[in-house]
Design an enzyme around this catalytic site. Structure first.
Site, short mmCIF file in Angstrom:
data_model
loop_
_atom_site.label_atom_id
_atom_site.label_comp_id
_atom_site.label_asym_id
_atom_site.label_seq_id
_atom_site.Cartn_x
_atom_site.Cartn_y
_atom_site.Cartn_z
N HIS A 125 0.80 -1.23 0.00
CA HIS A 125 0.00 0.00 0.00
C HIS A 125 0.83 1.27 0.00
CE1 HIS A 125 -3.42 -2.60 1.87
NE2 HIS A 125 -3.32 -2.78 0.57
N THR A 194 -3.27 -8.23 11.37
CA THR A 194 -4.18 -7.74 10.34
C THR A 194 -5.59 -8.27 10.58
OG1 THR A 194 -4.62 -7.56 7.96
CG2 THR A 194 -3.57 -9.60 8.72
N ASN A 219 -2.48 -12.59 16.42
CA ASN A 219 -3.38 -11.47 16.63
C ASN A 219 -3.99 -11.64 18.02
OD1 ASN A 219 -5.59 -9.58 16.46
ND2 ASN A 219 -5.47 -9.75 14.23
C1 BV8 Z 1 -8.47 -2.27 -5.12
C2 BV8 Z 1 -3.01 2.83 2.51
C3 BV8 Z 1 -9.08 -2.39 -7.42
C4 BV8 Z 1 -3.61 4.19 2.73
C5 BV8 Z 1 -4.84 1.22 2.67
C6 BV8 Z 1 -13.10 -7.53 -2.35
C7 BV8 Z 1 -14.02 -7.63 -1.34
C8 BV8 Z 1 -14.42 -6.50 -0.64
C9 BV8 Z 1 -13.90 -5.24 -0.95
C10 BV8 Z 1 -12.98 -5.15 -1.95
C11 BV8 Z 1 -12.58 -6.29 -2.64
N1 BV8 Z 1 -11.67 -5.89 -3.57
C12 BV8 Z 1 -11.47 -4.56 -3.48
C13 BV8 Z 1 -12.27 -4.07 -2.50
C14 BV8 Z 1 -12.36 -2.66 -2.13
C15 BV8 Z 1 -11.31 -2.25 -1.09
C16 BV8 Z 1 -11.52 -2.97 0.20
O1 BV8 Z 1 -10.87 -3.96 0.48
N2 BV8 Z 1 -12.44 -2.44 1.02
C17 BV8 Z 1 -12.69 -3.00 2.32
C18 BV8 Z 1 -12.73 -1.87 3.35
C19 BV8 Z 1 -14.00 -3.74 2.30
N3 BV8 Z 1 -9.96 -2.46 -1.59
C20 BV8 Z 1 -9.40 -1.52 -2.34
O2 BV8 Z 1 -9.96 -0.50 -2.67
C21 BV8 Z 1 -7.98 -1.80 -2.82
N4 BV8 Z 1 -7.90 -1.48 -4.21
O3 BV8 Z 1 -8.97 -3.32 -4.89
O4 BV8 Z 1 -8.42 -1.69 -6.38
C22 BV8 Z 1 -8.59 -1.82 -8.68
C23 BV8 Z 1 -7.96 -2.66 -9.59
C24 BV8 Z 1 -7.52 -2.11 -10.78
C25 BV8 Z 1 -7.68 -0.75 -11.05
C26 BV8 Z 1 -8.29 0.09 -10.11
C27 BV8 Z 1 -8.76 -0.45 -8.93
C28 BV8 Z 1 -7.00 -0.89 -2.11
C29 BV8 Z 1 -6.93 -1.23 -0.67
C30 BV8 Z 1 -5.77 -0.45 0.00
C31 BV8 Z 1 -6.30 0.76 0.74
N5 BV8 Z 1 -5.19 1.43 1.43
N6 BV8 Z 1 -3.78 1.82 3.24
C32 BV8 Z 1 -3.39 4.67 4.14
O5 BV8 Z 1 -2.85 3.93 4.96
O6 BV8 Z 1 -3.80 5.82 4.41
S1 BV8 Z 1 -5.73 0.11 3.58
C33 BV8 Z 1 -5.35 0.27 5.20
O7 BV8 Z 1 -6.38 -0.35 5.89
C34 BV8 Z 1 -4.12 -0.46 5.63
O8 BV8 Z 1 -3.08 -0.37 4.71
C35 BV8 Z 1 -4.58 -1.86 5.84
O9 BV8 Z 1 -4.54 -2.60 4.66
C36 BV8 Z 1 -6.01 -1.65 6.20
C37 BV8 Z 1 -6.18 -1.83 7.68
O10 BV8 Z 1 -6.14 -3.18 7.88
P1 BV8 Z 1 -5.15 -3.79 8.96
O11 BV8 Z 1 -3.75 -3.50 8.59
O12 BV8 Z 1 -5.56 -5.18 9.10
O13 BV8 Z 1 -5.41 -2.98 10.25
P2 BV8 Z 1 -6.71 -2.99 11.13
O14 BV8 Z 1 -6.69 -1.76 11.92
O15 BV8 Z 1 -7.88 -3.31 10.27
O16 BV8 Z 1 -6.51 -4.26 12.10
C38 BV8 Z 1 -5.43 -4.28 13.00
C39 BV8 Z 1 -5.36 -5.69 13.53
O17 BV8 Z 1 -4.23 -5.76 14.40
C40 BV8 Z 1 -6.57 -6.08 14.34
O18 BV8 Z 1 -7.00 -7.37 13.95
C41 BV8 Z 1 -6.05 -6.10 15.78
O19 BV8 Z 1 -6.67 -7.10 16.56
C42 BV8 Z 1 -4.60 -6.43 15.57
N7 BV8 Z 1 -3.68 -5.96 16.62
C43 BV8 Z 1 -3.83 -4.90 17.43
N8 BV8 Z 1 -2.75 -4.81 18.26
C44 BV8 Z 1 -1.93 -5.83 17.92
C45 BV8 Z 1 -2.51 -6.56 16.88
N9 BV8 Z 1 -1.92 -7.64 16.33
C46 BV8 Z 1 -0.74 -8.03 16.83
N10 BV8 Z 1 -0.10 -7.37 17.83
C47 BV8 Z 1 -0.66 -6.28 18.39
N11 BV8 Z 1 -0.02 -5.65 19.40
#
Ligand code: BV8
Length: 249
Positions: A125, A194, A219
């Site tokens: 990303h 994640t 996690n």
């Molecule tokens: C795309 C950069 C197509 C920006 C980010 C299929 C199904 C459903 C939806 C989609 C799909 N395909 C595409 C989509 C749409 C969308 C998507 O996935 N939407 C979701 C919300 C439903 N995806 C996209 O739009 C992607 N692009 O598919 O484009 C395309 C193809 C060709 C041409 C044009 C278009 C792009 C996705 C990337 C977005 N950018 N980041 C920025 O950071 O500002 S995403 C951002 O959110 C992060 O990078 C990361 O990926 C995500 C957050 O997720 P996590 O990293 O998992 O973090 P989160 O907070 O959710 O969870 C933290 C975890 O850690 C928790 O589980 C917690 O319990 C745990 N934790 C906490 N403390 C600890 C711990 N673990 C261990 N130790 C600890 N101490």
């Protein structure tokens, strides 16, 4: 009993790692949580409390309010500058030396893996430390903060934006292809910190499972992936990963 003493790594996982040639790791925001970087699941704090990352991290938000989006990334960039990699980042950097092939794939844009010593990192990303111009995509390493928000591209005067992948934007093709190749080729796949909600990154552990590879989830909380994982290490990556490295001897 210290936290480390309470953590046990399953013997068969240790054996599997001891004989592994290729280990692949996908990290998310959770691995940076112990460094003080809020995860996407954490409610944004202070000024940003009223915004949702899924809304701000989009081209539409930038077109609608480029200054707001730029300032959000400036706030995150300055936050990341003030924090340090944690024991989890450092353990992964050490782990890489234990295997013939080690593929580190991250969804994070904070650059903390590299600051912890990890050399080759697949940044699915992008990275906050880099900017590019919204209009032409010129990557700009150094830019002038001259009060214009967002600053202008020195090459084409377009508006600068962070070099990260926003929702609705395509991921870097080469990095994504390398990540899926590693998921299918590896002997063990780790999904660390994640929530497994953002695609296509969330499909990587599933690709490993489809290829018959064991998947280890690390996690403190269950995720949609948990029930399909081969191993679940419940706890914080900063506590568990050093124990895992030590267990390998
Ligand atoms: C795309 C950069 C197509 C920006 C980010 C299929 C199904 C459903 C939806 C989609 C799909 N395909 C595409 C989509 C749409 C969308 C998507 O996935 N939407 C979701 C919300 C439903 N995806 C996209 O739009 C992607 N692009 O598919 O484009 C395309 C193809 C060709 C041409 C044009 C278009 C792009 C996705 C990337 C977005 N950018 N980041 C920025 O950071 O500002 S995403 C951002 O959110 C992060 O990078 C990361 O990926 C995500 C957050 O997720 P996590 O990293 O998992 O973090 P989160 O907070 O959710 O969870 C933290 C975890 O850690 C928790 O589980 C917690 O319990 C745990 N934790 C906490 N403390 C600890 C711990 N673990 C261990 N130790 C600890 N101490």
């Amino acid at each position: 009993m210290s936290a480390a003493q309470a953590i046990t790594i399953p013997d068969d996982l240790v054996d599997c790692l001891r004989s592994a040639r290729h280990v692949a790791v996908l990290t998310g925001a959770g691995i940076s949580a112990e460094s003080g970087v809020p995860t996407f699941r954490d409610a944004l704090s202070g000024l940003w409390a009223k915004y949702r990352p899924e809304v701000l991290a989009t081209p539409e938000a930038f077109v609608r309010n480029p200054g707001l989006v730029w300032e959000w990334y400036t706030w995150r960039r300055e936050l990341v500058r003030t924090v340090q990699p944690n024991e989890g980042h450092r353990a992964l950097a050490r782990l890489a030396d234990r295997f013939e092939t080690f593929t580190l794939i991250t969804q994070n844009v904070d650059g903390l893996h590299q600051r912890a010593g990890s050399r080759e990192v697949i940044e699915l990303h992008g990275n906050l430390a880099r900017v590019k111009c919204f209009e032409q995509g010129h990557i700009i390493a150094d830019w002038q903060e001259d009060g214009t928000v967002p600053p202008r591209c020195p090459r084409c005067q377009g508006r600068l934006r962070p070099d990260v992948v926003w929702f609705g934007e395509a991921l870097p093709e080469a990095g994504l292809a390398a990540a899926f190749a590693a998921a299918s080729d590896c002997d063990v796949f780790f999904a660390i910190g994640t929530s497994g909600l953002v695609h296509p990154a969330a499909d990587l552990p599933l690709a490993a499972l489809r290829a018959g590879r064991p998947v280890v989830e690390l996690n403190p909380e269950p995720t949609p992936l948990s029930r399909r994982c081969t191993y679940q290490l419940r706890g914080n990556s900063g506590a568990i990963l050093p124990v895992l490295v030590a267990a390998l001897g």
